[in-house]
Design an enzyme around this catalytic site. Structure first.
Site: not given
Ligand code: A2P
Length: 349
Positions: A53, A144, A171, A175, A228, A249, A256, A329
């Site tokens: 993406r 966290c 929290q 997070g 956890k 939350r 947090h 966090n």
């Molecule tokens: P992307 O921007 O391409 O979706 P957050 O925790 O803030 O939601 O961010 C999640 C992070 O993990 C983002 O950088 C997201 O990238 C990445 N991510 C989520 N799913 C995947 C995946 N299947 N492969 C690689 N990166 C991923």
């Protein structure tokens, strides 16, 4: 800290290391980039990685823009350290192939934390656990809310062993990632302007609300987040401690807060606890009831300390204390802890 770990270096001495940040476009990933730069981590090459993406977009690191790579097709050969924060399933699938390519993975997801073969590390608390990572090269960053609690409790536990912990958390939405931050902002502004709050990320409206559910419910009645915290605390501090948690939350963006009630095996006393915490690494004590001064989420946000205050004897139970523990966090609870682990990996004894 580093004297407590083995005498043999994890990585060879180099002027700079090849560092991949997997999840570099996310809330934690972005903070990992900031903290690597702030702490002048010796980065020879920075490789931001995310999903297809956002592959091709760019992220900022140390004054330069870097093109984001697609994890699915990324070849980890030559990477020294990969900081992962891209969710549990992504980590389960891809961390092993990074480790097999010879790279050390520091993983912020819950995918590996309770695996008996995997080190679960908070540098101020159990750096010696990193030894396990020499063979499998995957290191788990704890949850966290666990990190900030164990940082605050370890200096006390070292002096008088802890028997029981009762913790309730407050929290922040960060997070739950970037979309959760957006959801609180959007709901707040919608409600303030007379509109409707759209609920997508959390199980209920988070703006002007308090939700006693983080993650899914288990058969026991605890949520997965609570389980956890209980399991990870025992893995890090010792299996003999009884831990019970309620995780909640609240409509706060960053930091947090935790109300922690601790029972020791012998008297500890609030004054002694305050002195021990004031001398401990990574902790800042703010505890002045007369001046009405105590740790606040708003003040902890953006800082690297675990803030402790409201330290007082619990007169309802022998050998027990109350503490109020606050930390950013996204920083100490995630990105900073991961970078501190990476700093041990490049440390040359
Ligand atoms: P992307 O921007 O391409 O979706 P957050 O925790 O803030 O939601 O961010 C999640 C992070 O993990 C983002 O950088 C997201 O990238 C990445 N991510 C989520 N799913 C995947 C995946 N299947 N492969 C690689 N990166 C991923």
């Amino acid at each position: 800290m580093n004297e407590q770990i083995a005498m043999e270096a994890f990585l060879p001495s180099k002027d700079g290391y090849v560092v991949a940040v997997v999840g570099a476009t996310g809330a934690v990933g972005q903070t990992m980039l900031d903290i690597l730069a702030e702490r002048k981590f010796p980065v020879a090459e920075l490789i931001p990685v995310a999903s297809s993406r956002s592959a091709g977009s760019s992220v900022h690191f140390n004054g330069k823009d870097y093109v984001v790579q697609d994890l699915e097709v990324f070849n980890p050969e030559g990477v020294d350290i990969a900081l992962f924060s891209a969710g549990g399933s992504t980590s389960k699938e891809h961390a092993p192939r990074f480790a097999e390519a010879g790279c050390y993975v520091v993983d912020n997801s819950s995918a590996w934390r309770m695996d008996e073969e995997i080190a679960l590390v908070v540098p101020e608390v159990n750096p010696q656990a990193l030894e396990m990572a020499r063979y499998n090269r995957i290191i788990a960053n704890p949850n966290c809310s666990t990190i900030q609690m164990v940082v605050a409790l370890k200096p006390l536990h070292d002096v008088v062993p802890i028997e029981r912990i009762v913790v309730s958390t407050y929290q922040a939405v960060s997070g739950a990632g970037g979309k959760a931050i957006e959801e609180l902002a959007k709901q707040t502004s919608a409600l303030l302007s007379g509109g409707k709050a759209e609920v997508n990320v959390f199980p209920a409206r988070i703006a002007f609300n308090v939700i006693p559910q983080i993650d899914v419910f288990l058969e026991s009645g605890y949520t997965k987040e609570e389980q956890k915290m209980m399991d990870e605390t025992c893995k890090i501090m010792g299996a003999g401690i009884a831990v019970t948690a309620t995780t909640v939350r609240v409509p706060v963006f960053y930091s947090h807060s935790e109300s922690v009630n601790v029972t020791f095996s012998a008297p500890m006393g609030a004054d002694k606890a305050r002195d021990l915490l004031a001398d401990a690494d990574g902790i800042c004590v703010v505890d002045d009831p007369v001046g009405e001064d105590y740790p606040l989420a708003s003040e902890a946000a953006g800082t690297d300390f675990v803030w402790v205050g409201r330290i007082r004897d619990d007169d309802s139970c022998p050998n027990s204390l109350h503490l109020w523990v606050v930390a950013d966090n996204v920083r100490k609870g995630a990105a900073l802890n991961a970078v501190q682990i990476a700093e041990i990996l490049i440390y040359q004894p």
